[in-house]
Design an enzyme around this catalytic site. Structure first.
Site, short mmCIF file in Angstrom:
data_model
loop_
_atom_site.label_atom_id
_atom_site.label_comp_id
_atom_site.label_asym_id
_atom_site.label_seq_id
_atom_site.Cartn_x
_atom_site.Cartn_y
_atom_site.Cartn_z
NE ARG A 83 -17.18 -1.88 29.30
CZ ARG A 83 -15.97 -1.61 29.40
NH1 ARG A 83 -15.42 -0.88 28.44
NH2 ARG A 83 -15.46 -1.73 30.74
CG ASP A 115 -19.86 3.56 22.94
OD1 ASP A 115 -19.68 2.68 23.84
OD2 ASP A 115 -18.89 4.45 22.67
N GLY A 116 -21.65 0.57 23.82
CA GLY A 116 -21.44 -0.75 24.05
C GLY A 116 -19.97 -1.25 23.35
CG ASP A 242 -22.75 -4.27 39.33
OD1 ASP A 242 -22.99 -3.61 40.52
OD2 ASP A 242 -22.28 -3.61 38.15
CG ASP A 252 -16.99 -6.96 35.50
OD1 ASP A 252 -16.72 -7.50 34.51
OD2 ASP A 252 -18.26 -6.62 35.83
#
Length: 477
Positions: A83, A115-116, A242, A252
Site C-alpha cells: 500500500r 486494497d492498497g 520486514d 513502519d
C-alpha cells in the site's frame, strides 16, 4: 533539490507502478521544516496533489519495492510495498539523499488481498509518532505531508481514507535481503549492498571487507535504536524483519505505544497474543532479526565476520542503555551498586504500576537529602514501600556532588515531559475524523519540544486516565 532515482533502475527489485488518486483530497498536515531541509519549495496545492496521488513532480518514477520477512517468527517469502510506493529519491541542498515514500496510493503487485489504501486513523498515528520520535532524538522515518479524503476505506468498519508522504534516507529493510537470498537470486544482494554504500556510507569499500563493516554498522545502529526505545518506554508492536531498517531507523508505525504504567511485559499490539513483541522482548527480538539478516548475507560475508558483529550486539545495547539510565537518574559516574538500584526501582514501579514517563520527570525534583516531593509521592500507591529505595538513591546522588539545579537540568534534558500517549493520539484522531486538526496541531507543537516545561499544557503531561486502558491497538492500526 534534484531527483536522482537510483533504486527504480533495479527492475528486478520491484515494479514500476502508478498511484491511484484519492478522491477529494484535503491537505491536513505539512512538515514545513522538513520540506525546507529537502529543498522542496512547493505550494500547499502541490503537496496535496502529490500526497493524494493526483500528480507527480517531473522525474518522479513510482516504484513498489519487493521484499520478504519473518513475521511473528514465520517466514513470508514475498511481501513488498503493498500500500506504498517509492516516488523518487531527492537530493537536498546539503547533498543528503532522501526517499519519498507514499502510503495509501492504491494497489501494487504486492498488495496480496489488500486494497492498497490507508485510513486517516493509522496515517495520523504514524505522522504523530514519527515526529515524536525524531524530537526525542531517536532515529526514525519522518512524516512530510498528510492528506485526508472522502473516499471510504473498509477495515473493521468504514473509515475515511488518507495518504501519507514520508521521507527517510533509505527504506531498505532486512527483508529486502531475505527476499533475494531465499528466492534463489543471491546475485542481487551485492548490488543492493553497493547501492547502500554509494548512497549512505561511501566510506565503505564495495567488497567483502566493506560488506562486513556494513553489517557491523547495522548491528550497532540496531542495538542503539532498541536501547533508546527501552529508555523512553517505546513499544514498536510488530518487529518483523520486514519492519527492520538497514539504517537503524524506527520504521513502519502500526500498533506502537509508549508505556503508561510501567509493565515490563506490556504488549501494545492486541494481535500479538503470545507476547512475542512485548516491551521486555524487544532487545532479544532485535538480535534474532539480525541473525536472520546475517543468514541472508552469508554468501558475501565470512561467517566469522558475521559472528563477530553479532557478538557486539549485547554490549552495544547494554552500554547505550546503562549510560542512558544513569543519565535518566541524574548520575554521571558508575558505581557497583547501580545495577541493583535500577533493578529494585523497576521492581517497585512494576508492583505499583507507576507511570513511566511521569516517574522519571518528577524524580528530578528529589534532592540528595530531604523529603520526597509531593507530586512524586502522588504517583505511588504505597509510598512507604519506597522508603528504603529513596534513602539509597539519595545517598547515591550525594556521591555525585552535583547541585540540585545541575541534577535537574541533566535529568530534564533526557526525561521527556511530553510523550505521545495512546489516549492523546486517539483524541486527535477522533477530532481529525470530524475535520478538526487543532488537537493534532497541539500535539505536534508539544512533541516538538518534549523536554520543555510548557506549563500551560500540563494536562498533556499527566498519567493516562483509566479509560485509556480500554483502547485496542492492533496490526490494522
Amino acid at each position: 533539490m534534484r531527483i536522482d532515482n537510483q533504486y527504480a533502475k533495479f527492475d528486478w527489485a520491484g515494479t514500476a507502478v502508478t498511484p491511484a488518486p484519492l478522491l477529494s483530497p484535503r491537505l491536513l498536515l505539512l512538515n514545513a521544516d522538513l520540506a525546507d531541509e529537502l529543498g522542496m519549495a512547493l505550494s500547499e496545492a502541490q503537496w496535496r496533489d502529490i500526497t493524494s496521488g493526483q500528480q507527480l513532480m517531473p522525474d518522479m518514477q513510482p516504484f513498489a519495492q519487493v521484499y520478504a520477512g519473518h513475521q511473528f517468527g514465520g517466514f513470508s517469502p514475498q511481501l513488498g510495498d503493498g500500500r506504498a510506493m517509492l516516488l523518487g529519491e531527492v537530493v537536498g541542498p546539503n547533498g543528503q539523499r532522501w526517499d519519498l515514500h507514499l502510503k495509501g496510493a492504491g494497489k501494487t503487485p504486492y498488495s496480496r488481498f489488500g486494497d492498497g489504501r490507508a485510513v486517516l486513523r493509522s496515517s495520523l498515528r504514524e505522522y504523530l509518532a514519527s515526529e515524536a520520535m525524531h524530537h526525542l532524538g531517536i532515529a526514525t522515518t519522518r512524516a512530510l505531508a498528510l492528506v485526508g479524503s472522502k473516499e471510504p476505506v473498509y477495515r473493521e468498519q468504514v473509515e475515511p481514507g488518507a495518504g501519507l508522504l514520508r521521507a527517510a534516507h533509505s527504506h531498505l529493510r532486512f527483508g529486502h535481503f531475505e527476499f533475494f537470498y531465499y528466492s534463489g537470486k543471491p546475485e542481487h544482494i551485492p548490488t543492493l549492498l553497493n547501492y547502500l554504500i554509494d548512497t549512505q556510507w561511501p566510506d565503505l569499500s564495495k567488497d567483502a571487507t566493506g560488506y562486513a563493516a556494513l553489517f557491523a554498522r547495522v548491528v550497532e545502529k540496531t542495538a542503539t535504536l532498541i536501547a533508546q526505545w527501552q529508555l523512553v518506554g517505546f513499544c514498536h508492536g510488530v518487529l518483523n524483519t520486514d519492519n527492520m531498517s538497514m539504517l537503524g531507523l524506527t520504521l513502519d508505525y502500526g500498533p506502537y505505544g509508549f508505556l503508561d504504567a510501567y509493565d515490563p511485559d506490556h504488549i501494545c499490539n492486541h494481535s500479538d497474543h503470545a507476547g512475542r513483541y512485548a516491551y521486555d522482548q524487544q532487545p532479544a527480538v532485535g538480535y534474532w532479526n539480525l541473525q536472520r539478516l546475517a543468514q541472508s548475507l552469508s554468501g558475501v560475508i565470512e561467517i566469522e565476520a558475521l559472528q563477530q558483529a553479532l557478538g557486539s550486539y549485547e554490549q552495544q545495547l547494554m552500554s547505550t542503555y546503562s549510560q542512558g539510565m544513569r543519565q535518566k537518574l541524574g548520575l554521571t559516574t558508575w558505581e557497583d551498586e547501580d545495577p541493583a538500584l535500577f533493578r529494585d526501582m523497576f521492581a517497585l514501579m512494576a508492583a505499583q504500576k507507576v507511570d513511566y514517563t511521569c516517574w522519571f520527570r518528577r524524580l528530578a525534583e528529589l534532592a540528595p537529602s530531604g523529603a520526597v516531593p509531593t507530586n512524586l509521592q502522588a504517583l505511588l500507591s504505597d509510598a512507604t514501600a519506597w522508603s528504603e529505595w529513596f534513602v539509597r538513591y539519595q545517598t547515591r546522588l550525594a556521591q555525585e556532588g552535583k547541585t540540585q539545579a545541575e541534577k535537574e537540568q541533566q535529568m530534564n534534558a533526557i526525561n521527556p515531559k511530553y510523550i505521545l500517549r495512546n489516549h492523546l493520539a486517539q483524541q486527535a484522531i477522533e477530532q481529525a475524523e470530524q475535520g478538526d486538526m487543532s488537537e493534532a496541531d497541539t500535539l505536534l507543537m508539544l512533541l516538538a519540544r518534549p523536554f520543555d516545561e510548557q506549563p500551560e499544557f500540563n494536562a498533556y503531561a499527566m498519567p493516562a486516565p483509566d479509560w485509556a486502558e480500554t483502547l485496542s491497538i492492533s496490526c490494522s492500526s
